[in-house]
Design an enzyme around this catalytic site. Structure first.
Site, PDB file in Angstrom:
ATOM      1  N   CYS A   1      -4.836 -69.640  12.283  1.00 35.30           N
ATOM      2  CA  CYS A   1      -3.909 -70.541  11.606  1.00 35.30           C
ATOM      3  C   CYS A   1      -4.444 -70.707  10.186  1.00 35.30           C
ATOM      4  CB  CYS A   1      -3.912 -71.875  12.349  1.00 35.30           C
ATOM      5  SG  CYS A   1      -2.874 -73.118  11.637  1.00 35.30           S
ATOM      6  N   GLN A   2      -3.733 -70.157   9.214  1.00 34.87           N
ATOM      7  CA  GLN A   2      -4.182 -70.246   7.813  1.00 34.87           C
ATOM      8  C   GLN A   2      -3.033 -70.784   6.969  1.00 34.87           C
ATOM      9  OE1 GLN A   2      -5.186 -65.962   7.979  1.00 34.87           O
ATOM     10  NE2 GLN A   2      -7.143 -66.471   7.042  1.00 34.87           N
TER      11      GLN A   2
END
Ligand SMILES: C[S@@+](CC[C@H](N)C(=O)[O-])C[C@H]1O[C@@H](n2cnc3c(N)ncnc32)[C@H](O)[C@@H]1O
Length: 414
Positions: A85-86
Site C-alpha cells: 500500500c503506497q
C-alpha cells in the site's frame, strides 16, 4: 484458455503454492521477486530452490520489476501478486500525460497489464488500501480501479480475514479480482444483478459466504459520469478529486463502483483451526524466554500510558491496552508481521506444551500459520529472514480456495 499464472512480487511463492495445491493443471509461466537494496536475495533463493525445475524462472525473475521489459514476460491467463500500500497519486507532466511517484509498484503492474492484458488479475494488499490516504479517503483504491477500468477490466474486491473462514491466522487482506471484458466470465457477471454478485453469485461471495444484507445497504458512485473524459476515466482527476467510503466488498462494472459491508457467514474449513493446532513438540531451548527477558516482555505486552511530545512540541499521553501474554492457543494466531520473532509487542509468545515455559514461535510454526509446508524457508537464509518472509506472505490455503474457483472459470472459458 490455459491454466497459466504469472506471479509478481513473488516472495517465497505464496500464490504459486496456493494455486498449485489446488490443481496440477496450474502452471506458473513466469515469476519475479527482488528484495530492494539487498545483496543476498534470500526470498528469491527460496523460490528458486523449490521451483527451478518446474519452470517460470528466467534471467528477469530476480530483477527489480522496474527494469523488466513487459514484452519479455510470457503470456498468461492469470496475473497474481501481493504489492504494498503506497501513495498512488499522480501528477500531470504536461503533454506527456501523467506520472506516478517513482518506486510505487502499482505503476509496474499497470505497465505490465497494458502490454500483456491477461484475462484475469488477482491482487492482494492490506485492508488499509481501501481507506488510503487519510487526507483523501479511498483515493488510492479509486486510482487502481480506474486504471483497471481503462484497460477493459471489471473489478470485484473483498476484504477477507482468513480466520473468519476457519483458517489458522487472523490475517485481514484486500483481495482484488479484475476480469477482462473479452472473457465469458465478464459476460456472466454482467448478466447478474450487483446485489446477486455481492451477496452470493460473484467471485468472492460464491467462495466466502456472507450473511444476507439488504439491497438498500449497497452504495455507489458513477465514475463515468463524474471522472471521465473521452470515454476513459481521467486518472489525474481521480487522483485530485476522488474520495469514497469503500466498504469491505464491492464491484466496479459499467462505469460505476458499488460497495457494501458484508459479514462472514460460515467456515470453509471443516472446523476452526487454532494456534494450538499448529504448535511443534520438542522445541529447542533457544526459543524459550529467559528469566532476564521477562520484565521487558511483560512491559511490551502490557497496558501503557506514556507522556510523549509531538513534532509540534505539545505533550500528549500515548496509551495502548494490554494484549494476551502468552497468546491464546485456543484461538487462531494473530496477524504475523515481518518483525515476528524479534523482541516486539506483536511477536507471538506461547506456553510450551512440554516444558510449560514461555517461548516465541519457531520458523516452522510461522510457516504453518501461513499454510506453507514445514521448512519451506529452510533454504539457506538466516532465521531472522525466515520470520520476515512469513510476515510478508499469504495464507496459502485460502489462496487454494480462490484458485479452485478460478480453475472452474477458466474451464468455462474453454
Ligand atoms: C508483500 S510481499 C509478497 C509476498 C508473497 N506473496 C509471498 O507469499 O511470499 C512483496 C514482495 O515484493 C518484493 N518487491 C519489493 N519491491 C520489488 C521490486 N521493485 N521488484 C520486484 N519485487 C519487489 C519484496 O521483496 C516482497 O518479497
Amino acid at each position: 484458455m490455459e491454466h497459466t499464472i504469472c506471479e509478481l512480487f513473488a516472495g517465497v511463492g505464496g500464490f504459486r503454492v496456493g494455486f498449485e495445491n489446488s490443481s496440477g493443471d496450474w502452471r506458473t509461466v513466469w515469476s519475479n521477486q527482488w528484495e530492494p537494496g539487498k545483496k543476498k536475495q534470500y526470498a528469491f533463493e527460496c523460490y528458486r530452490v523449490h521451483f527451478e525445475k518446474y519452470g517460470g524462472i528466467d534471467m528477469f525473475s530476480n530483477m527489480d520489476i522496474n527494469q523488466v521489459p513487459a514484452d519479455c514476460i510470457p503470456n498468461h491467463s492469470v496475473l497474481v501478486g501481493g504489492f504494498p500500500c503506497q501513495d498512488y497519486s499522480v501528477a500531470s507532466t504536461g503533454a506527456r500525460g501523467i506520472e506516478g511517484k517513482k518506486g510505487v509498484l502499482w505503476w509496474e503492474i499497470n505497465r505490465i497489464l497494458k502490454v500483456k492484458r491477461p484475462p484475469f488479475v488477482l491482487l492482494e494488499n492490506v485492508d488499509r488500501l481501501l481507506k488510503s490516504p487519510a487526507s483523501q479517503r479511498g483515493r488510492d483504491f479509486g486510482i487502481i480501479i480506474s486504471c483497471l477500468a481503462n484497460l477493459g477490466y471489471s473489478v470485484e474486491w473483498r476484504v477477507i480475514n482468513a480466520a473468519e473462514y476457519g483458517f489458522q491466522q487472523r490475517r485481514r487482506r484486500t483481495f482484488i479480482l479484475a476480469v477482462h471484458n473479452s472473457t465469458n466470465y465478464y459476460e456472466e457477471i454482467d448478466n447478474i444483478s450487483v446485489y446477486d454478485q455481492l451477496q452470493s453469485r460473484g467471485f468472492f461471495s460464491s467462495i466466502f459466504n456472507v450473511e444476507a444484507f439488504s439491497e438498500k445497504s449497497i452504495h455507489s458512485i458513477n465514475m463515468m459520469k463524474k471522472f471521465s473524459q473521452l470515454d476513459k476515466l481521467d486518472i489525474l482527476m481521480v487522483s485530485d478529486k476522488f474520495s469514497f467510503e469503500f466498504n469491505n466488498a464491492g464491484t466496479y462494472r459499467n462505469g460505476k463502483i458499488y460497495t457494501v459491508n458484508t459479514t462472514p457467514e460460515s467456515l470453509i474449513m471443516d472446523c476452526q483451526v487454532v494456534l494450538g493446532d499448529i504448535l511443534e513438540k520438542h522445541v529447542d531451548e533457544k526459543y524459550m524466554l529467559s528469566d532476564d527477558e521477562m520484565e521487558k516482555w511483560t512491559y511490551l505486552k502490557g497496558p501503557k500510558a506514556i507522556e510523549r511530545t509531538s513534532k509540534e512540541g505539545h505533550k500528549y499521553i500515548f496509551r495502548e491496552g494490554g494484549i494476551a501474554f502468552p497468546d491464546y492457543i485456543d484461538r487462531p494466531a494473530r496477524t504475523m508481521l515481518t518483525s515476528e520473532g524479534s523482541k516486539n509487542r506483536s511477536t507471538h509468545v506461547v506456553k510450551d506444551f512440554e516444558t510449560g515455559k514461555l517461548r516465541i514461535l519457531t520458523p516452522v510454526e510461522c510457516e504453518r500459520i501461513n499454510g506453507f509446508p514445514d521448512d519451506w524457508t529452510n533454504t539457506g537464509m538466516t532465521e531472522r529472514f525466515r520470520y520476515f518472509c512469513m510476515g510478508n506472505a499469504l495464507v496459502v490455503n485460502l489462496i487454494t480456495h480462490i484458485a479452485g474457483k478460478l480453475h472452474e472459470i477458466i474451464e468455462f472459458e474453454n
